[in-house]
Design a protein around this motif. Structure first.
Motif, mmCIF file in Angstrom:
data_model
loop_
_atom_site.group_PDB
_atom_site.id
_atom_site.type_symbol
_atom_site.label_atom_id
_atom_site.label_comp_id
_atom_site.label_asym_id
_atom_site.label_seq_id
_atom_site.Cartn_x
_atom_site.Cartn_y
_atom_site.Cartn_z
ATOM 1 N N TYR A 148 -8.644 15.008 -0.397
ATOM 2 C CA TYR A 148 -9.278 15.820 0.646
ATOM 3 C C TYR A 148 -9.089 17.323 0.415
ATOM 4 O O TYR A 148 -9.315 18.115 1.318
ATOM 5 C CB TYR A 148 -8.737 15.437 2.024
ATOM 6 C CG TYR A 148 -8.996 14.010 2.465
ATOM 7 C CD1 TYR A 148 -9.961 13.213 1.839
ATOM 8 C CD2 TYR A 148 -8.285 13.442 3.527
ATOM 9 C CE1 TYR A 148 -10.186 11.902 2.253
ATOM 10 C CE2 TYR A 148 -8.511 12.139 3.942
ATOM 11 C CZ TYR A 148 -9.462 11.375 3.301
ATOM 12 O OH TYR A 148 -9.692 10.076 3.715
ATOM 13 N N LEU A 212 -7.157 11.782 9.878
ATOM 14 C CA LEU A 212 -6.726 13.128 9.475
ATOM 15 C C LEU A 212 -7.781 14.170 9.884
ATOM 16 O O LEU A 212 -8.983 13.861 9.900
ATOM 17 C CB LEU A 212 -6.492 13.160 7.955
ATOM 18 C CG LEU A 212 -5.292 12.309 7.498
ATOM 19 C CD1 LEU A 212 -5.335 12.083 5.990
ATOM 20 C CD2 LEU A 212 -3.966 12.964 7.892
ATOM 21 N N VAL A 215 -11.139 14.573 7.988
ATOM 22 C CA VAL A 215 -12.039 13.414 8.093
ATOM 23 C C VAL A 215 -12.733 13.433 9.453
ATOM 24 O O VAL A 215 -13.951 13.223 9.564
ATOM 25 C CB VAL A 215 -11.238 12.096 7.923
ATOM 26 C CG1 VAL A 215 -12.116 10.878 8.127
ATOM 27 C CG2 VAL A 215 -10.585 12.058 6.545
ATOM 28 N N GLY A 236 -5.237 13.700 13.697
ATOM 29 C CA GLY A 236 -3.783 13.633 13.601
ATOM 30 C C GLY A 236 -3.338 12.903 12.354
ATOM 31 O O GLY A 236 -4.154 12.329 11.630
ATOM 32 N N ARG A 253 -7.919 -1.786 6.145
ATOM 33 C CA ARG A 253 -7.617 -1.266 4.805
ATOM 34 C C ARG A 253 -6.659 -0.067 4.881
ATOM 35 O O ARG A 253 -6.833 0.921 4.177
ATOM 36 C CB ARG A 253 -8.917 -0.894 4.077
ATOM 37 C CG ARG A 253 -9.840 -2.079 3.945
ATOM 38 C CD ARG A 253 -11.045 -1.764 3.144
ATOM 39 N NE ARG A 253 -11.938 -0.827 3.790
ATOM 40 C CZ ARG A 253 -13.107 -0.458 3.291
ATOM 41 N NH1 ARG A 253 -13.497 -0.942 2.139
ATOM 42 N NH2 ARG A 253 -13.886 0.392 3.920
ATOM 43 N N HIS A 256 -2.816 -1.615 2.942
ATOM 44 C CA HIS A 256 -2.838 -1.773 1.477
ATOM 45 C C HIS A 256 -2.635 -0.440 0.751
ATOM 46 O O HIS A 256 -2.329 -0.422 -0.426
ATOM 47 C CB HIS A 256 -4.113 -2.496 1.007
ATOM 48 C CG HIS A 256 -5.329 -1.650 0.893
ATOM 49 N ND1 HIS A 256 -6.401 -1.985 0.100
ATOM 50 C CD2 HIS A 256 -5.660 -0.466 1.470
ATOM 51 C CE1 HIS A 256 -7.337 -1.054 0.202
ATOM 52 N NE2 HIS A 256 -6.915 -0.118 1.024
HETATM 53 C C1 LIG Z 1 -8.716 3.147 2.759
HETATM 54 S S1 LIG Z 1 -9.316 4.208 3.990
HETATM 55 C C2 LIG Z 1 -9.885 3.057 5.212
HETATM 56 C C3 LIG Z 1 -10.821 3.678 6.196
HETATM 57 C C4 LIG Z 1 -11.371 2.710 7.250
HETATM 58 N N1 LIG Z 1 -10.327 2.131 8.050
HETATM 59 C C5 LIG Z 1 -12.190 1.639 6.581
HETATM 60 O O1 LIG Z 1 -11.731 0.502 6.442
HETATM 61 O O2 LIG Z 1 -13.305 1.975 6.171
HETATM 62 C C6 LIG Z 1 -7.830 4.866 4.701
HETATM 63 C C7 LIG Z 1 -8.062 5.780 5.881
HETATM 64 O O3 LIG Z 1 -6.785 6.215 6.371
HETATM 65 C C8 LIG Z 1 -6.858 7.593 6.649
HETATM 66 N N2 LIG Z 1 -5.498 8.156 6.562
HETATM 67 C C9 LIG Z 1 -4.726 8.247 5.456
HETATM 68 N N3 LIG Z 1 -3.540 8.805 5.753
HETATM 69 C C10 LIG Z 1 -3.572 9.073 7.085
HETATM 70 C C11 LIG Z 1 -2.637 9.654 7.972
HETATM 71 N N4 LIG Z 1 -1.439 10.060 7.542
HETATM 72 N N5 LIG Z 1 -2.979 9.785 9.279
HETATM 73 C C12 LIG Z 1 -4.213 9.372 9.712
HETATM 74 N N6 LIG Z 1 -5.136 8.789 8.908
HETATM 75 C C13 LIG Z 1 -4.815 8.660 7.601
HETATM 76 C C14 LIG Z 1 -7.779 8.136 5.584
HETATM 77 O O4 LIG Z 1 -8.306 9.399 5.900
HETATM 78 C C15 LIG Z 1 -8.834 7.043 5.528
HETATM 79 O O5 LIG Z 1 -9.851 7.261 6.459
#
Ligand SMILES: C[S@@+](CC[C@H](N)C(=O)[O-])C[C@H]1O[C@@H](n2cnc3c(N)ncnc32)[C@H](O)[C@@H]1O
Length: 345
Positions: A148, A212, A215, A236, A253, A256
């Motif tokens: 990002y 985040l 996003v 957040g 997801r 993982h």
């Molecule tokens: C693998 S993607 C999955 C997105 C969605 N849940 C999906 O299945 O399409 C992981 C998501 O977690 C968010 N993410 C990663 N670290 C994060 C954090 N510390 N706090 C909030 N969101 C976070 C990312 O921005 C991303 O949108």
């Protein structure tokens, strides 16, 4: 072993050693707009016409189209001694940018991010660690901070994530009857593709997408007003900040991406914020209990190691994590690709 058996075995080897070329052929045809052109034209076209309309050399285009026929991504019929090319059902459904279940954005991300970074896989295996420091110039705490760092990175990852839910979203959101959960929080919910599926199945619910700041800022810009009243956003960091109170937490997801300690940290937070009688829904690609497959889960698990020290898990492993996090009555449903795991507070 007779020579026929040996030949069959060698065919498998040939397929595996050229797997990355197959991916690149498919993505090159996507990138150059072959499937888009054929979908729009609604008819078969000659290689010369395709080359001219896409502004490429005829010789190169012909070679690419023939390879796509070999991969069953295109079909070819002969007319007056000329080859005419058309999309197959698969390319019409998934490969053009405007296809109803287009996987273009996911393939673009894989081709641009995963493909070059696979050069670090041997290091990841040797060290048992993600290789973000080799992939990105600026030091980052995790893959999300690294990806990002540019607006383009946010966009291409978010778009790629959405592609899965145009195929599996309905199936996953209806794996359990979730109508008893009116207030939902989709943790790491990205741009809201799954939240929209949830609302279409449970129209009386509200969903807060927590992700985040970068996003969320992008996702808000893309939202259409009809969805605004039931879907809201909160920016957040789910590892540092407090998360909204809800009846149901969706984590699709998410686990993982992380090691067990980080998953536990997040689970503890979810359990604390969850309303009485509430629950948590995981959507993940699960490994079989004997870890023999499916191949998709092994492939993703390798990717998770390479990028963020995450991994794919079996249902038993998720069950152990959820139980340790205080969740009960854990149910598991394996669907066509992903699995849904529901736990109660
Ligand atoms: C693998 S993607 C999955 C997105 C969605 N849940 C999906 O299945 O399409 C992981 C998501 O977690 C968010 N993410 C990663 N670290 C994060 C954090 N510390 N706090 C909030 N969101 C976070 C990312 O921005 C991303 O949108």
């Amino acid at each position: 072993m007779d020579s026929a058996e040996e030949n069959e075995m060698l065919k498998i080897l040939f397929q595996y050693q050229h797997g990355f070329i197959i991916s690149k052929i498919m993505f090159t045809a996507c990138e150059l707009g072959v499937f888009d052109l054929l979908l729009e034209s609604g008819d078969t076209l000659s290689s010369a016409a395709i080359a001219e309309r896409l502004g490429t050399c005829h010789l190169g285009m012909e070679r690419l189209l023939e390879a796509c026929v070999g991969l069953k991504l295109l079909r070819m019929e002969r007319k007056d001694n000329e080859g005419l090319y058309g999309n197959t059902d698969l390319s019409n459904l998934c490969l053009a940018k405007s296809s109803p279940k287009s996987q273009y954005c996911y393939m673009k991300l894989q081709s641009e991010q995963l493909y070059p970074n696979l050069q670090y896989l041997a290091d990841a295996v040797r060290e048992g660690n993600a290789q973000i420091q080799s992939m990105y110039v600026t030091p980052s705490k995790d893959i999300f901070e690294a990806m990002y760092s540019s607006e383009e990175g946010v966009q291409s990852f978010s778009n790629a994530m959405d592609t899965a839910w145009s195929i599996y979203g309905q199936e996953m959101m209806s794996a359990f009857d979730l109508s008893c959960f009116p207030a939902v929080c989709d943790l790491g919910g990205g741009s809201g593709a799954l939240a929209k599926e949830y609302i279409s199945l449970y129209p009386n619910a509200t969903v807060t997408i927590f992700d985040l700041p970068k996003v969320v800022k992008r996702a808000k810009k893309q939202f259409v007003t009809s969805e605004e009243c039931q879907i809201s956003f909160q920016e957040g960091d789910f590892l540092k900040d407090s998360i909204p109170e809800a009846d149901l937490y969706i984590l699709a997801r998410i686990f993982h991406d992380w090691d067990d300690d980080t998953c536990m940290q997040l689970l503890t937070k979810v359990h604390k914020a969850c309303k009485p009688g509430g629950g948590l829904l995981l959507v993940e690609l699960t490994l079989d209990e004997d870890r023999s497959g499916p191949l998709e889960a092994h492939i993703r698990s390798i990717m998770m190691l390479l990028f963020n020290n995450g991994r794919e898990r079996t249902f038993s492993e998720y069950n152990a994590l959820l139980s340790a996090g205080g969740f009960k009555e854990i149910q598991f449903k394996k669907k066509s690709f992903y699995s849904a795991i529901l736990g109660r507070k």
